[in-house]
Design a protein around this motif. Structure first.
Motif, PDB file in Angstrom:
ATOM      1  N   LEU A   1      43.318 -27.123 102.375  1.00  0.00           N
ATOM      2  CA  LEU A   1      42.355 -27.420 101.321  1.00  0.00           C
ATOM      3  C   LEU A   1      42.083 -28.920 101.260  1.00  0.00           C
ATOM      4  N   ALA A   2      43.131 -29.731 101.259  1.00  0.00           N
ATOM      5  CA  ALA A   2      42.957 -31.185 101.230  1.00  0.00           C
ATOM      6  C   ALA A   2      42.244 -31.667 102.485  1.00  0.00           C
ATOM      7  N   LEU A   3      42.561 -31.042 103.612  1.00  0.00           N
ATOM      8  CA  LEU A   3      41.910 -31.417 104.864  1.00  0.00           C
ATOM      9  C   LEU A   3      40.408 -31.138 104.796  1.00  0.00           C
ATOM     10  N   PHE A   4      40.046 -29.963 104.293  1.00  0.00           N
ATOM     11  CA  PHE A   4      38.623 -29.654 104.175  1.00  0.00           C
ATOM     12  C   PHE A   4      37.945 -30.577 103.168  1.00  0.00           C
ATOM     13  N   HIS A   5      38.603 -30.832 102.053  1.00  0.00           N
ATOM     14  CA  HIS A   5      38.019 -31.727 101.049  1.00  0.00           C
ATOM     15  C   HIS A   5      37.751 -33.114 101.633  1.00  0.00           C
TER      16      HIS A   5
ATOM     17  N   GLN B   1      42.414 -40.056 109.922  1.00  0.00           N
ATOM     18  CA  GLN B   1      43.605 -39.198 109.917  1.00  0.00           C
ATOM     19  C   GLN B   1      43.206 -37.734 109.701  1.00  0.00           C
ATOM     20  N   ALA B   2      42.222 -37.501 108.839  1.00  0.00           N
ATOM     21  CA  ALA B   2      41.744 -36.137 108.602  1.00  0.00           C
ATOM     22  C   ALA B   2      41.093 -35.575 109.857  1.00  0.00           C
ATOM     23  N   GLN B   3      40.385 -36.391 110.601  1.00  0.00           N
ATOM     24  CA  GLN B   3      39.760 -35.932 111.833  1.00  0.00           C
ATOM     25  C   GLN B   3      40.807 -35.545 112.877  1.00  0.00           C
ATOM     26  N   VAL B   4      41.890 -36.322 112.942  1.00  0.00           N
ATOM     27  CA  VAL B   4      42.972 -36.015 113.886  1.00  0.00           C
ATOM     28  C   VAL B   4      43.657 -34.711 113.489  1.00  0.00           C
ATOM     29  N   ARG B   5      43.930 -34.546 112.193  1.00  0.00           N
ATOM     30  CA  ARG B   5      44.558 -33.302 111.722  1.00  0.00           C
ATOM     31  C   ARG B   5      43.656 -32.102 111.974  1.00  0.00           C
ATOM     32  N   ARG B   6      42.365 -32.303 111.808  1.00  0.00           N
ATOM     33  CA  ARG B   6      41.429 -31.215 112.081  1.00  0.00           C
ATOM     34  C   ARG B   6      41.479 -30.814 113.554  1.00  0.00           C
ATOM     35  N   ALA B   7      41.539 -31.783 114.444  1.00  0.00           N
ATOM     36  CA  ALA B   7      41.613 -31.480 115.873  1.00  0.00           C
ATOM     37  C   ALA B   7      42.872 -30.680 116.196  1.00  0.00           C
ATOM     38  N   ASP B   8      43.975 -31.033 115.570  1.00  0.00           N
ATOM     39  CA  ASP B   8      45.224 -30.288 115.791  1.00  0.00           C
ATOM     40  C   ASP B   8      45.087 -28.848 115.300  1.00  0.00           C
ATOM     41  N   PHE B   9      44.483 -28.680 114.128  1.00  0.00           N
ATOM     42  CA  PHE B   9      44.286 -27.338 113.582  1.00  0.00           C
ATOM     43  C   PHE B   9      43.360 -26.518 114.478  1.00  0.00           C
TER      44      PHE B   9
ATOM     45  N   ARG C   1      37.600 -25.933  91.584  1.00  0.00           N
ATOM     46  CA  ARG C   1      36.480 -26.030  92.510  1.00  0.00           C
ATOM     47  C   ARG C   1      36.289 -24.721  93.243  1.00  0.00           C
ATOM     48  N   TRP C   2      35.071 -24.518  93.794  1.00  0.00           N
ATOM     49  CA  TRP C   2      34.758 -23.297  94.538  1.00  0.00           C
ATOM     50  C   TRP C   2      35.660 -23.102  95.749  1.00  0.00           C
ATOM     51  N   THR C   3      36.104 -24.191  96.337  1.00  0.00           N
ATOM     52  CA  THR C   3      36.938 -24.083  97.535  1.00  0.00           C
ATOM     53  C   THR C   3      38.245 -23.337  97.268  1.00  0.00           C
ATOM     54  N   GLU C   4      38.679 -23.307  96.018  1.00  0.00           N
ATOM     55  CA  GLU C   4      39.956 -22.667  95.702  1.00  0.00           C
ATOM     56  C   GLU C   4      39.865 -21.147  95.735  1.00  0.00           C
ATOM     57  N   TRP C   5      38.648 -20.591  95.706  1.00  0.00           N
ATOM     58  CA  TRP C   5      38.520 -19.140  95.888  1.00  0.00           C
ATOM     59  C   TRP C   5      37.849 -18.807  97.224  1.00  0.00           C
ATOM     60  N   ALA C   6      37.579 -19.824  98.054  1.00  0.00           N
ATOM     61  CA  ALA C   6      36.909 -19.633  99.348  1.00  0.00           C
ATOM     62  C   ALA C   6      37.866 -19.855 100.518  1.00  0.00           C
ATOM     63  N   GLY C   7      39.131 -19.504 100.302  1.00  0.00           N
ATOM     64  CA  GLY C   7      40.152 -19.812 101.299  1.00  0.00           C
ATOM     65  C   GLY C   7      40.052 -19.048 102.607  1.00  0.00           C
ATOM     66  N   PHE C   8      39.292 -17.945 102.638  1.00  0.00           N
ATOM     67  CA  PHE C   8      39.083 -17.245 103.905  1.00  0.00           C
ATOM     68  C   PHE C   8      37.884 -17.799 104.681  1.00  0.00           C
ATOM     69  N   SER C   9      37.181 -18.749 104.078  1.00  0.00           N
ATOM     70  CA  SER C   9      35.958 -19.262 104.699  1.00  0.00           C
ATOM     71  C   SER C   9      36.116 -20.654 105.287  1.00  0.00           C
ATOM     72  N   PHE C  10      36.448 -21.631 104.445  1.00  0.00           N
ATOM     73  CA  PHE C  10      36.364 -23.019 104.899  1.00  0.00           C
ATOM     74  C   PHE C  10      37.256 -23.367 106.082  1.00  0.00           C
ATOM     75  N   PRO C  11      38.448 -22.724 106.273  1.00  0.00           N
ATOM     76  CA  PRO C  11      39.237 -23.098 107.450  1.00  0.00           C
ATOM     77  C   PRO C  11      38.505 -22.846 108.767  1.00  0.00           C
ATOM     78  N   ILE C  12      37.640 -21.830 108.801  1.00  0.00           N
ATOM     79  CA  ILE C  12      36.966 -21.487 110.049  1.00  0.00           C
ATOM     80  C   ILE C  12      35.788 -22.419 110.314  1.00  0.00           C
ATOM     81  N   ASN C  13      35.355 -23.154 109.308  1.00  0.00           N
ATOM     82  CA  ASN C  13      34.419 -24.252 109.557  1.00  0.00           C
ATOM     83  C   ASN C  13      35.130 -25.430 110.205  1.00  0.00           C
ATOM     84  N   LEU C  14      36.362 -25.661 109.800  1.00  0.00           N
ATOM     85  CA  LEU C  14      37.142 -26.727 110.427  1.00  0.00           C
ATOM     86  C   LEU C  14      37.371 -26.443 111.909  1.00  0.00           C
ATOM     87  N   SER C  15      37.588 -25.166 112.262  1.00  0.00           N
ATOM     88  CA  SER C  15      37.934 -24.821 113.642  1.00  0.00           C
ATOM     89  C   SER C  15      36.732 -24.382 114.476  1.00  0.00           C
ATOM     90  N   GLN C  16      35.591 -24.115 113.851  1.00  0.00           N
ATOM     91  CA  GLN C  16      34.306 -23.887 114.522  1.00  0.00           C
ATOM     92  C   GLN C  16      34.206 -22.574 115.299  1.00  0.00           C
TER      93      GLN C  16
END
Length: 463
Positions: free
Chosen positions: A311-315, A358-366, A404-419
């Motif tokens: 969540l923090a990573l997406f934010h 740092q967030a970009q690096v963590r995103r790449a790892d994820f 925030r909306w992201t707190e009920w969208a937990g099945f969605s936003f991670p897959i935007n991070l990973s594309q």
């Protein structure tokens, strides 16, 4: 073969393949279909507020041109004459594009966005523009410019967002193809809430220009009442556009729906989101559908997302994107901005360059860990959303304690991070009659496999 269509409502419910067949045989005309869809859009809009603009003149002119091409036996494609809506976020030549905001210009645009250009070249008919929250910042649809959009299944509920107008229009029969965008669930959430199909494609499959302020979490994709129509639309809006530097220069696998045997598929069942809890009724429906897949021979294993504090990573990505978007506005216009958007933009502006890198690096790892997971699994399945649709005009359910909306969208936003490509397909309804959906996630580039499984599930769950 299509029998005689008995009513304008039935005409509006035909799929793209049926319309192409009827156009070719001369049993239907793009003009009469477009007229029916325009009338339907006008009929539903006072209740749903799904459209910012309905283009009678432009749509009928395009439909007449399509009718002439079909009459000569020279359609631009099988999609020629298909009624289509466009979200109020993509450039459309000779239309206003307001991004749901009171701060944008009312000038007419002089060019099409790449996806719009591709759709136009294939002969689709643009019937209107659909609503969204201001600059697409949240997963429900209300905006300072156009007000509250409502869910066709229950007018007191939200259709989700940010492509909420597109989902509401699709569910109500106002158009066949619907262009949406998805930066944190904005195609999949409203598709799930409204009981339709939608795909967030592999990043770069559909070209985008200008680049989104929200960066490379933002995708453009198709929404429709069926998976087959989602695929038909994806085929014609995909391709290379040199204006989109973020696109991979390589060639992605071709797009085609194929028969998908469930027996032996290795499926990871992602049951717990990284934040928030799953509604018990939603969980029960999804569990029962997963049991059906297991009975059909699929190998189901529990799946947990790699990484932590997603969540923090997406934010970090989303909030800085909001800050960048508002930084382009004159200071005196900020008082017109949705207060929630202003809040997250201020949080994003407080981040420093080191934190962002740092967030970009963590995103790449994820993302790499998710790529590895989709070597071990054919697919990952999950609920489409953690909750069913809730009250319209709110960012989160009343008395939920969520910020925030992201707190009920937990099945969605991670897959935007990973594309990865991710589709949703309806799989049931709550006792209150609200749609519930299943999400299908595949490896990057595997859009055809994702949609082929979604189509198989659509057939299974409809039975």
């Amino acid at each position: 073969m299509i029998e005689t269509v008995s009513s304008p409502e039935a005409l509006c419910r035909l799929d793209a393949a049926s319309l192409a067949e009827a156009y070719k045989a001369g049993r239907l005309s793009p003009v009469e279909v477009t007229q029916a869809c325009l009338a339907r859009a006008e009929e539903i809009n006072p209740r749903l507020n799904a459209f910012t603009f309905i283009d009678h003149e432009g749509a009928l002119a395009a439909a007449k041109a399509s009718e002439a091409r079909w009459g000569r036996g020279e359609p631009h494609s099988d999609a020629d004459g298909i009624p289509t809506t466009l979200k109020d976020i993509v450039w459309v030549k000779d239309w206003h594009v307001r991004y749901g905001s009171l701060t944008t210009s009312d000038a007419l645009y002089e060019d099409d966005a790449p996806a719009v250009r591709l759709l136009r070249e294939h002969g689709v008919v643009f019937i209107g523009q659909t609503t969204m929250p201001e600059f697409g910042w949240k997963a429900v649809t209300d905006s300072p410019a156009f007000g509250i959009t409502r869910n066709p299944h229950d007018l007191s509920k939200t259709p989700g967002g940010s492509s909420g107008g597109a989902a509401a229009a699709a569910a109500a029969g106002a158009g066949v193809f619907h262009l949406g965008t998805d930066g944190g669930g904005s195609i999949r959430i409203p598709a799930a809430f409204c009981g339709i199909s939608g795909l967030k494609p592999t990043f770069g499959r559909v070209p985008a220009y200008p680049a989104s302020a929200f960066g490379t979490v933002a995708h453009i994709g198709p929404m429709a009442r069926s998976t087959a129509d989602v695929m038909a639309m994806l085929k014609i809006m995909s391709g290379r556009d040199l204006r989109d530097w973020h696109q991979c220069a390589g060639i992605l696998p071709p797009l085609q729906l194929t028969s998908m045997a469930l027996n032996g598929l290795k499926i990871g069942y992602w049951r717990q989101p990284p934040v928030g809890q799953v509604d018990t009724e939603v969980a029960s429906i999804i569990d029962s559908r997963i049991a059906q897949l297991a009975a059909a021979g699929a190998e189901i294993t529990p799946f947990e997302l790699p990484g932590d504090d997603l969540l923090a990573l997406f934010h970090a990505h989303w909030f800085t994107g909001a800050a960048a978007r508002l930084a382009a506005l004159p200071e005196d216009r900020l008082e017109r901005i949705d207060p929630g958007l202003l809040e997250i933009a201020r949080e994003g502006a407080a981040m420093n360059a080191i934190q962002l890198v740092q967030a970009q690096v963590r995103r790449a790892d994820f993302g790499a860990a998710m790529d590895a997971a989709l070597v071990k699994h054919d697919f990952i399945l999950s609920p489409g959303t953690t909750i069913p649709a809730f009250e319209a005009g709110a960012e989160q359910p009343a008395e939920s304690g969520l910020k925030r909306w992201t707190e009920w969208a937990g099945f969605s936003f991670p897959i935007n991070l990973s594309q990865q490509p991710a589709a949703v397909t309806p799989c049931g309804t709550t006792k209150a009659g609200l749609p519930v959906a299943m999400q299908v996630i595949g490896a990057r580039g595997a859009d055809s496999r994702v949609l082929s499984l979604a189509a198989a599930l659509e057939d299974m769950f409809a039975g």
